[in-house]
Design a protein around this motif. Structure first.
Motif, PDB file in Angstrom:
ATOM      1  N   MET B 187      27.132  39.592  41.436  1.00 29.00           N
ATOM      2  CA  MET B 187      28.212  40.519  41.091  1.00 29.00           C
ATOM      3  C   MET B 187      29.271  39.808  40.278  1.00 29.00           C
ATOM      4  O   MET B 187      29.881  40.374  39.389  1.00 29.00           O
ATOM      5  CB  MET B 187      28.861  41.060  42.364  1.00 29.00           C
ATOM      6  N   ILE B 188      29.510  38.546  40.628  1.00 27.30           N
ATOM      7  CA  ILE B 188      30.585  37.808  39.977  1.00 27.30           C
ATOM      8  C   ILE B 188      30.219  37.400  38.562  1.00 27.30           C
ATOM      9  O   ILE B 188      31.070  37.373  37.673  1.00 27.30           O
ATOM     10  CB  ILE B 188      30.973  36.595  40.855  1.00 27.30           C
ATOM     11  N   LEU B 194      32.450  39.300  31.352  1.00 33.59           N
ATOM     12  CA  LEU B 194      33.280  40.325  30.720  1.00 33.59           C
ATOM     13  C   LEU B 194      34.728  39.880  30.600  1.00 33.59           C
ATOM     14  O   LEU B 194      35.375  40.096  29.578  1.00 33.59           O
ATOM     15  CB  LEU B 194      33.203  41.632  31.527  1.00 33.59           C
ATOM     16  N   ASN B 195      35.242  39.240  31.656  1.00 42.09           N
ATOM     17  CA  ASN B 195      36.623  38.785  31.611  1.00 42.09           C
ATOM     18  C   ASN B 195      36.845  37.844  30.448  1.00 42.09           C
ATOM     19  O   ASN B 195      37.792  37.989  29.678  1.00 42.09           O
ATOM     20  CB  ASN B 195      36.997  38.127  32.940  1.00 42.09           C
ATOM     21  N   TYR B 237      43.444  39.900  50.884  1.00 43.99           N
ATOM     22  CA  TYR B 237      43.328  38.578  50.273  1.00 43.99           C
ATOM     23  C   TYR B 237      42.167  38.563  49.280  1.00 43.99           C
ATOM     24  O   TYR B 237      42.242  37.955  48.221  1.00 43.99           O
ATOM     25  CB  TYR B 237      43.175  37.478  51.343  1.00 43.99           C
ATOM     26  N   THR B 238      41.065  39.234  49.639  1.00 39.18           N
ATOM     27  CA  THR B 238      39.953  39.341  48.697  1.00 39.18           C
ATOM     28  C   THR B 238      40.404  40.079  47.445  1.00 39.18           C
ATOM     29  O   THR B 238      40.145  39.640  46.314  1.00 39.18           O
ATOM     30  CB  THR B 238      38.776  40.106  49.337  1.00 39.18           C
ATOM     31  N   ALA B 245      41.522  36.333  39.558  1.00 33.73           N
ATOM     32  CA  ALA B 245      40.439  35.631  38.884  1.00 33.73           C
ATOM     33  C   ALA B 245      39.885  36.415  37.707  1.00 33.73           C
ATOM     34  O   ALA B 245      39.453  35.830  36.719  1.00 33.73           O
ATOM     35  CB  ALA B 245      39.332  35.305  39.882  1.00 33.73           C
ATOM     36  N   PHE B 246      39.855  37.763  37.811  1.00 33.50           N
ATOM     37  CA  PHE B 246      39.171  38.531  36.767  1.00 33.50           C
ATOM     38  C   PHE B 246      40.091  39.497  36.035  1.00 33.50           C
ATOM     39  O   PHE B 246      39.620  40.357  35.296  1.00 33.50           O
ATOM     40  CB  PHE B 246      37.983  39.288  37.371  1.00 33.50           C
ATOM     41  N   ASN B 247      41.405  39.386  36.240  1.00 33.25           N
ATOM     42  CA  ASN B 247      42.349  40.299  35.598  1.00 33.25           C
ATOM     43  C   ASN B 247      41.963  41.766  35.795  1.00 33.25           C
ATOM     44  O   ASN B 247      42.034  42.561  34.854  1.00 33.25           O
ATOM     45  CB  ASN B 247      42.432  40.022  34.096  1.00 33.25           C
TER      46      ASN B 247
END
Lengths: 252, 417
Positions: B187-188, B194-195, B237-238, B245-247
């Protein structure tokens, strides 16, 4: 009390404001001639609409207001609320009597009222952008009937012109009996002679129209999560008075 | 023909409704080719009976799926009707709905058939067809399929306004338990790709004004709340980590709707945690717009949000030493931290106090919720009467004066059993 009567148009109301300043009136009311009931205790004065005078008021207002502020002023006029002209007159007097911009002095009653009414009108404009439901006619015109609380067609015109640039459309205000029509080139104001109601005329809709209406109704039903039913919230967002012209709600 | 398409729409809309993103804002795509559609601030065209907005045509391309995730209706082992749209059918539906002003655009997701790339390719071809053959400038939100190749993700970014990967569950342990075939890493990786692309394209845009758009409305994600035993702290927190991290433009919190008899999950008929979901969104807003750090709102002492009062009030009661705030002099930053004062009221206050000192009456007409704010502010007539109240007292007073909109619904839910 002196009552200035105008012809219900935007330049008309501005002419009335001009007149009030010209006659140095401080205690007066401005009313639409059409809706006015004369009273023995008041003195009525009919104001002739004068576009030059109206333009001078606009120039003055634009100098003292931000673009947003001027837009709010116009939106208030479109609300057609009873007595809103008096608020706008009081607001105008405040604007011209202060050196600084006053549009954010929210502790002043007229300023707050203008910002609140403008907000309601804007909400109605936004609702119309959402709730217009076009139906495709057999002559490939996309046609929609609306009955907005306020006179917002002048405010939604740009939005629809930009969005539906490649289709002919007509949005008709049934309450005020006029509409805006786009012919692929430009938008014009139109009035229809309504001898026959549109719904009663058979065969005027495109053959695919019923299919897409039922597909939309199906979609609306199936995207709902029954376990989360929340009627109060639903009604808050889609008040009953709009259901009549909403494809997904008027079949119920 | 028309009966078959109606049946497909019913099945594939039913399957897509648990994806809760409905946003159609944030894109900059304009109708400058005299085509169809335009994007802007987003419009909710209608609301379903559950009170959720309908802004996009939200459907799955297919609900055939090779995965067996316990929380998902379309899981492989679930005995439901299956269907699949052709690319052309989705295009026709989108165009015809859009022309009637039903929708702002398309939100297309899919079950995974064959493999990630095969599925992603289909999604991209719908978007491509809309943009190139129909000059469609409305909003398109595509699901990024975990594990799809960078080339396909790149193409998706060229045609879509927004892309999203659902992280599904707040913690990796939860994912292991309920979706053992899925891996957080898959998923990441598209999110990271993309980021980086979005950031690079934004740089390019600074130099070349006409550089092509690339996912102008950014990325979002969604996680399911209440299916596994996470604390609110773990959830937020997640979310915070992913925002950073991914804007991400949005993280959506989806209260688990029971769809399975699986013993790992809350049973059928258990209530959707709507109130908890609401409190999580409030916390999310405080983080993104009100200048709160997530650690101020949730930490080891307070790992759960108070369900009875909103998170800002609950923070204020724990931090009485910041108050009272003087409405006529305090920074906007501090005014925003007062319970009962929202973004718009705060801005109005800061603008209006330049003209005159504000009193209680002014605040009320501006729209401040005085019943909550009065314990935390002083204004013109400095009637800060509640100076020596303890946090517990304030909490009791406010609860006694107000009635939660959730009270009634939880009452009926209790009645069911």
């Amino acid at each position: 009390m002196i009552i200035l009567l105008y012809d219900h148009t935007w330049p008309g109301m501005l002419s009335a404001i001009f007149e009030a300043f010209d006659r140095k009136l401080t205690n007066c009311m401005i009313r639409r001639a059409r809706a006015h009931m004369p009273s023995a205790f008041d003195q009525d004065i009919e104001v002739t609409t004068n576009t030059m005078k109206a333009a001078r008021v606009i120039t003055g207002l634009k100098k003292k207001l931000s673009a947003d502020g001027f837009h709010q002023f116009y939106a208030c006029f479109l609300s057609e609320l009873h007595g809103i002209e008096d608020t706008l007159f009081a607001y105008t007097r405040l604007i011209f009597s202060s050196k600084d911009r006053v549009e954010q002095a929210f502790a002043n009653a007229a300023v707050l009222r203008v910002s609140q009414v403008a907000k309601s009108v804007h909400r109605e404009k936004h609702r119309m952008e959402a709730f217009v439901r076009f139906r495709l006619a057999s002559d490939s015109l996309f046609f929609a009937e609306v009955e907005p609380d306020f006179n917002v067609l002048p405010l939604i015109l740009n939005h629809f012109e930009k969005r539906y640039a490649d289709q002919r459309w007509l949005i008709y205000d049934m309450k005020r009996n006029y509409g805006i029509y786009y012919d692929l080139e430009k938008v014009t104001e139109v009035t229809l002679q309504r001898t026959v109601g549109v719904k009663e005329t058979a065969g005027i809709f495109h053959e695919e129209e019923p299919l897409y209406e039922s597909l939309w109704n199906d979609y609306f039903k199936h995207v709902n999560i029954r376990e989360r039913k929340n009627t109060k919230l639903h009604l808050q967002h889609v008040p009953r008075r709009y259901w009549k012209h909403l494809t997904e709600k008027n079949k119920l | 023909m028309s009966e078959r398409i109606r049946e497909k729409l019913a099945i594939l809309a039913d399957a897509a409704k648990y994806d809760i993103s409905c946003s159609s804002s944030g894109s900059t795509r304009k109708n400058d080719n005299k085509g169809l559609g335009d994007t802007g601030n987003g419009i909710c065209h209608t609301y379903t009976e559950d009170g959720r907005c309908v802004s996009l045509l939200k459907i799955l391309l297919t609900n055939f799926c090779i995965y067996d995730c316990a929380y998902c209706v379309t899981r492989k082992s679930n005995d439901i009707r299956r269907a699949a749209f052709t690319v052309q059918e989705v295009v026709d539906l989108t165009i015809n709905f859009y022309r009637r002003n039903y929708i702002e655009g398309l939100f297309l997701s899919s079950g995974i058939f064959k493999n990630a790339d095969y599925t992603m390719e289909r999604l991209v071809s719908v978007a491509k067809k809309l943009r190139t053959e129909h000059k469609f400038n409305g909003y398109i939100h595509l699901k990024s399929i975990p594990g799809a190749s960078d080339e396909l993700m790149h193409e998706a970014g060229l045609y879509a306004d927004r892309l999203s990967v659902n992280i599904e569950l707040p913690t990796e342990a939860g994912l292991k338990l309920l979706a053992p075939d899925k891996d957080r890493k898959d998923m990441i990786s598209p999110m990271t790709y993309l980021n980086n692309e979005i950031l690079a394209k934004a740089e390019e845009k600074k130099v070349l004004r006409h550089a092509p758009l690339f996912a102008p409305a950014g990325q979002s994600t969604q996680m399911i709340i209440g299916a596994t035993g996470e604390s609110d702290k773990e959830i937020m927190y997640t979310a915070h980590r992913f925002y950073k991290a991914f804007n991400l433009k949005r993280v959506y919190y989806s209260g688990y709707v029971p769809v399975s008899q699986d013993r790992r999950l809350p049973g059928m008929g258990s209530a959707v945690p709507a109130l908890r979901e609401n409190r999580l969104y409030q916390t999310d807003w405080l983080m993104r717009f009100y200048g709160f750090h997530v650690e101020e709102l949730l930490n080891d002492q307070d790992p759960h949000l108070d369900l009875e009062i909103d998170p800002k009030l609950s923070w204020a009661i724990r931090n009485l030493h910041h108050f009272p705030v003087d409405i006529n002099t305090a920074d906007l930053r501090l005014v925003l931290r007062v319970p009962g004062i929202g973004m718009q009221s705060a801005q109005k206050i800061v603008a209006a106090r330049k003209f005159q000192k504000l009193n209680w009456e002014n605040l009320r007409s501006i729209g401040v919720a005085i019943n909550r704010a009065k314990y935390f502010i002083i204004c013109k007539r400095s009637e800060y009467v509640h100076r020596d109240l303890t946090g517990t007292r304030i909490r009791q007073y406010i609860l006694a004066e107000s009635q939660s909109k959730f009270l009634k619904s939880s009452y009926t839910q209790l009645n069911l059993f």
